[in-house]
Write a protein that holds these residues in place. Structure first.
Motif, mmCIF file in Angstrom:
data_model
loop_
_atom_site.group_PDB
_atom_site.id
_atom_site.type_symbol
_atom_site.label_atom_id
_atom_site.label_comp_id
_atom_site.label_asym_id
_atom_site.label_seq_id
_atom_site.Cartn_x
_atom_site.Cartn_y
_atom_site.Cartn_z
ATOM 1 N N MET A 1 -47.640 1.221 19.800
ATOM 2 C CA MET A 1 -48.181 2.572 19.938
ATOM 3 C C MET A 1 -48.633 2.827 21.380
ATOM 4 N N GLU A 2 -49.318 1.865 21.968
ATOM 5 C CA GLU A 2 -49.783 2.024 23.348
ATOM 6 C C GLU A 2 -48.616 2.167 24.319
ATOM 7 N N GLU A 3 -47.564 1.380 24.109
ATOM 8 C CA GLU A 3 -46.392 1.453 24.977
ATOM 9 C C GLU A 3 -45.680 2.797 24.838
ATOM 10 N N LEU A 4 -45.533 3.274 23.608
ATOM 11 C CA LEU A 4 -44.911 4.588 23.403
ATOM 12 C C LEU A 4 -45.727 5.689 24.074
ATOM 13 N N GLY A 5 -47.037 5.646 23.857
ATOM 14 C CA GLY A 5 -47.909 6.644 24.468
ATOM 15 C C GLY A 5 -47.823 6.615 25.975
ATOM 16 N N SER A 6 -47.835 5.428 26.555
ATOM 17 C CA SER A 6 -47.745 5.285 28.002
ATOM 18 C C SER A 6 -46.426 5.844 28.526
ATOM 19 N N ARG B 1 -43.085 6.067 15.817
ATOM 20 C CA ARG B 1 -42.342 6.718 16.903
ATOM 21 C C ARG B 1 -42.201 8.222 16.624
ATOM 22 N N GLU B 2 -41.868 8.563 15.400
ATOM 23 C CA GLU B 2 -41.730 9.971 15.015
ATOM 24 C C GLU B 2 -43.056 10.725 15.192
ATOM 25 N N ILE B 3 -44.142 10.091 14.771
ATOM 26 C CA ILE B 3 -45.473 10.715 14.879
ATOM 27 C C ILE B 3 -45.855 10.925 16.337
ATOM 28 N N ILE B 4 -45.703 9.905 17.159
ATOM 29 C CA ILE B 4 -46.102 10.000 18.565
ATOM 30 C C ILE B 4 -45.239 11.001 19.315
ATOM 31 N N ASP B 5 -43.954 11.060 19.007
ATOM 32 C CA ASP B 5 -43.087 12.076 19.608
ATOM 33 C C ASP B 5 -43.584 13.476 19.262
ATOM 34 N N ARG B 6 -43.989 13.682 18.014
ATOM 35 C CA ARG B 6 -44.467 15.009 17.588
ATOM 36 C C ARG B 6 -45.799 15.351 18.252
ATOM 37 N N LYS C 1 -48.568 18.701 21.691
ATOM 38 C CA LYS C 1 -49.867 18.595 22.378
ATOM 39 C C LYS C 1 -51.007 18.835 21.390
ATOM 40 N N CYS C 2 -50.866 18.253 20.222
ATOM 41 C CA CYS C 2 -51.849 18.356 19.147
ATOM 42 C C CYS C 2 -52.372 16.942 18.892
ATOM 43 N N PHE C 3 -53.699 16.771 18.941
ATOM 44 C CA PHE C 3 -54.275 15.431 18.918
ATOM 45 C C PHE C 3 -55.077 15.113 17.659
ATOM 46 N N LEU D 1 -44.729 8.188 27.283
ATOM 47 C CA LEU D 1 -44.776 9.653 27.190
ATOM 48 C C LEU D 1 -45.942 10.256 27.975
ATOM 49 N N LYS D 2 -46.651 9.397 28.745
ATOM 50 C CA LYS D 2 -47.823 9.828 29.512
ATOM 51 C C LYS D 2 -48.874 10.462 28.596
#
Length: 149
Positions: free
Chosen positions: A69-74, A32-37, A42-44, A76-77
């Motif tokens: 991970m997929e749900e978190l990403g979705s 969660r921390e990683i995906i939020d960052r 906007k760094c991939f 956050l668009k």
């Protein structure tokens, strides 16, 4: 368990470090921390150092982490398939299944024991070849010297 996530602006990479037991709860918190960052910066490109982690994850946990991970990403668009992940570990065989699950679902991920090679792979933008060897297992960790596509 200790972890840290930061944006290395000079290299254009999100860097993450984890030390301790990685179970399903700590893995979700860390993810969660990683995906939020990633979403915030906007760094991939993602470099995760797991060389001081002890893995306490089942096969079911690995699949649930992918879904998480997929749900978190979705939420956050954020299309998580554009994120390029290099994971550093002293135990590449332990993460071979994790790598294969992500790779088979279309995610860009590779496991390394050498941090310099991991950084190079992130910058090159090439996918690693995954090879099934004999009947030993449906997956194998690649060595740091694998040929890229």
């Amino acid at each position: 368990m200790t972890y840290s996530v930061w944006h290395n602006v000079d290299e254009g990479i999100i860097e993450a470090w984890f030390k301790g037991d990685l179970n399903i709860k700590t893995a979700r918190d860390f993810m969660r921390e990683i995906i939020d960052r990633i979403a915030q910066e906007k760094c991939f490109l993602l470099l995760t150092d797991m060389s001081e982690a002890s893995f306490v994850l089942s096969v079911v946990d690995i699949f649930s982490l992918l879904k998480f991970m997929e749900e978190l990403g979705s939420h956050l668009k954020l299309n998580m398939r554009v994120v390029r992940r290099a994971v550093i570990t002293k135990q590449p065989d332990v993460l071979a299944f994790y790598e294969t699950v992500f790779y088979n679902r279309g995610y860009q991920m590779a496991i390394f024991s050498d941090p310099a090679k991991a950084r190079t792979w992130l910058r090159e933008g090439k996918r690693m070849n995954h090879k099934v060897q004999g009947n030993a297992a449906p997956y194998t960790a690649h060595s740091d010297t694998s040929q890229a596509d």
